[in-house]
Design a protein around this motif. Structure first.
Motif, PDB file in Angstrom:
ATOM      1  N   LYS A   1       2.444   1.647  -3.483  1.00 50.99           N
ATOM      2  CA  LYS A   1       1.458   2.053  -4.495  1.00 50.99           C
ATOM      3  C   LYS A   1       1.154   3.548  -4.390  1.00 50.99           C
ATOM      4  O   LYS A   1       1.119   4.265  -5.398  1.00 50.99           O
ATOM      5  CB  LYS A   1       0.179   1.233  -4.328  1.00 50.99           C
ATOM      6  N   GLY A   2       0.970   4.039  -3.178  1.00 53.17           N
ATOM      7  CA  GLY A   2       0.697   5.463  -2.985  1.00 53.17           C
ATOM      8  C   GLY A   2       1.869   6.340  -3.389  1.00 53.17           C
ATOM      9  O   GLY A   2       1.696   7.394  -4.010  1.00 53.17           O
TER      10      GLY A   2
ATOM     11  N   ASP B   1      -3.022   2.541   3.254  1.00 52.49           N
ATOM     12  CA  ASP B   1      -4.015   2.432   2.181  1.00 52.49           C
ATOM     13  C   ASP B   1      -3.978   3.669   1.280  1.00 52.49           C
ATOM     14  O   ASP B   1      -4.238   4.778   1.735  1.00 52.49           O
ATOM     15  CB  ASP B   1      -5.409   2.266   2.788  1.00 52.49           C
ATOM     16  N   PRO B   2      -3.663   3.503  -0.018  1.00 50.05           N
ATOM     17  CA  PRO B   2      -3.634   4.645  -0.932  1.00 50.05           C
ATOM     18  C   PRO B   2      -4.987   5.355  -1.050  1.00 50.05           C
ATOM     19  O   PRO B   2      -5.039   6.526  -1.389  1.00 50.05           O
ATOM     20  CB  PRO B   2      -3.218   4.036  -2.274  1.00 50.05           C
ATOM     21  N   GLU B   3      -6.060   4.635  -0.783  1.00 43.57           N
ATOM     22  CA  GLU B   3      -7.394   5.238  -0.813  1.00 43.57           C
ATOM     23  C   GLU B   3      -7.789   5.786   0.560  1.00 43.57           C
ATOM     24  O   GLU B   3      -8.862   6.361   0.712  1.00 43.57           O
ATOM     25  CB  GLU B   3      -8.433   4.203  -1.273  1.00 43.57           C
TER      26      GLU B   3
ATOM     27  N   GLY C   1       0.815  -1.212   0.000  1.00 40.94           N
ATOM     28  CA  GLY C   1       0.000   0.000   0.000  1.00 40.94           C
ATOM     29  C   GLY C   1       0.847   1.260   0.000  1.00 40.94           C
ATOM     30  O   GLY C   1       0.571   2.215  -0.731  1.00 40.94           O
TER      31      GLY C   1
ATOM     32  N   GLY D   1       2.027   8.041  -0.319  1.00 45.66           N
ATOM     33  CA  GLY D   1       1.900   9.207  -1.198  1.00 45.66           C
ATOM     34  C   GLY D   1       2.345  10.479  -0.509  1.00 45.66           C
ATOM     35  O   GLY D   1       2.984  11.347  -1.113  1.00 45.66           O
TER      36      GLY D   1
ATOM     37  N   ASN E   1      -3.028   7.257   2.964  1.00 40.20           N
ATOM     38  CA  ASN E   1      -2.018   7.346   1.909  1.00 40.20           C
ATOM     39  C   ASN E   1      -0.692   7.949   2.385  1.00 40.20           C
ATOM     40  O   ASN E   1      -0.176   8.895   1.803  1.00 40.20           O
ATOM     41  CB  ASN E   1      -2.560   8.135   0.716  1.00 40.20           C
ATOM     42  N   LYS E   2      -0.135   7.371   3.427  1.00 44.60           N
ATOM     43  CA  LYS E   2       1.134   7.879   3.952  1.00 44.60           C
ATOM     44  C   LYS E   2       2.303   7.657   2.982  1.00 44.60           C
ATOM     45  O   LYS E   2       3.269   8.413   3.013  1.00 44.60           O
ATOM     46  CB  LYS E   2       1.440   7.250   5.310  1.00 44.60           C
TER      47      LYS E   2
ATOM     48  N   GLU F   1       2.000   9.151  -6.571  1.00 43.28           N
ATOM     49  CA  GLU F   1       2.335  10.568  -6.323  1.00 43.28           C
ATOM     50  C   GLU F   1       3.502  11.002  -7.198  1.00 43.28           C
ATOM     51  O   GLU F   1       3.479  12.084  -7.797  1.00 43.28           O
ATOM     52  CB  GLU F   1       2.665  10.782  -4.852  1.00 43.28           C
TER      53      GLU F   1
END
Length: 182
Positions: A37-38, A130-132, A34, A138, A135-136, A42
């Motif tokens: 992915k974030g 969790d990117p949704e 996760g 990102g 989102n740490k 970004e």
């Protein structure tokens, strides 16, 4: 979760390419997925190029960044990992030492976004990774991008190091003959 609103800065844009190294510990692989992915999303949104290197744990992340900074040409770094409190003081050691090392490198001018989660349990980590959700990953990538932008903004400004004499005359220690002229 912390109460209240928070501000998210607009992602900086760059005139020249940006190259970022993501250094991640996949110790908790689902959390790492996760975060990664974030962070990738970004960086891609900002048009940055990225590469990924894995380290066994959070303590190795600062060392990997230090090695990379000395031996490669990345503009910045994203540190990603997760430390979950256990039954021993090892948690405090890993959290404090990895964070301190990243901060010290940042104070030396290395552009690092710190996305190493320090949490009480797996559920807290999952929400933050969790990117949704929070989102740490990102957020850490965005922090690195903001630091790169600041570094580039002031990159050509040079300050003198040390002091300048008030004149071209100077005195040597132990010299009683008066000032010399340079």
């Amino acid at each position: 979760m912390a109460a209240g609103n928070h501000t998210t800065l607009t992602t900086p844009r760059f005139d020249t390419p940006v190259k970022v190294l993501i250094v991640i510990s996949p110790y908790y692989s689902d959390i790492a997925e996760g975060l990664l992915k974030g962070a990738k999303a970004e960086l891609e949104a900002a048009g940055a190029e990225w590469d990924v290197v894995e380290m066994p744990g959070a303590l190795e992340i600062p060392t990997a960044i230090g090695i990379s900074d000395r031996k490669s040409n990345f503009d910045g770094y994203v540190a990603l990992g997760c430390v979950i409190r256990g039954e021993t003081t090892h948690y405090e050691t890993v959290c404090n030492d990895s964070s301190r090392a990243l901060q010290l490198m940042g104070l030396q001018g290395i552009c690092i976004g710190n996305g190493i989660l320090t949490v009480e349990n797996h559920e807290q980590a999952a929400v933050r990774a969790d990117p949704e959700g929070q989102n740490k990953g990102g957020g850490a990538a965005a922090a690195a991008l903001h630091l790169i932008a600041l570094s580039r903004k002031w990159g050509d400004i040079r300050k003198d190091i040390g002091f300048k004499p008030r004149s071209d005359d100077y005195l040597m220690a132990g010299d009683n003959d008066g000032p010399k002229t340079a």
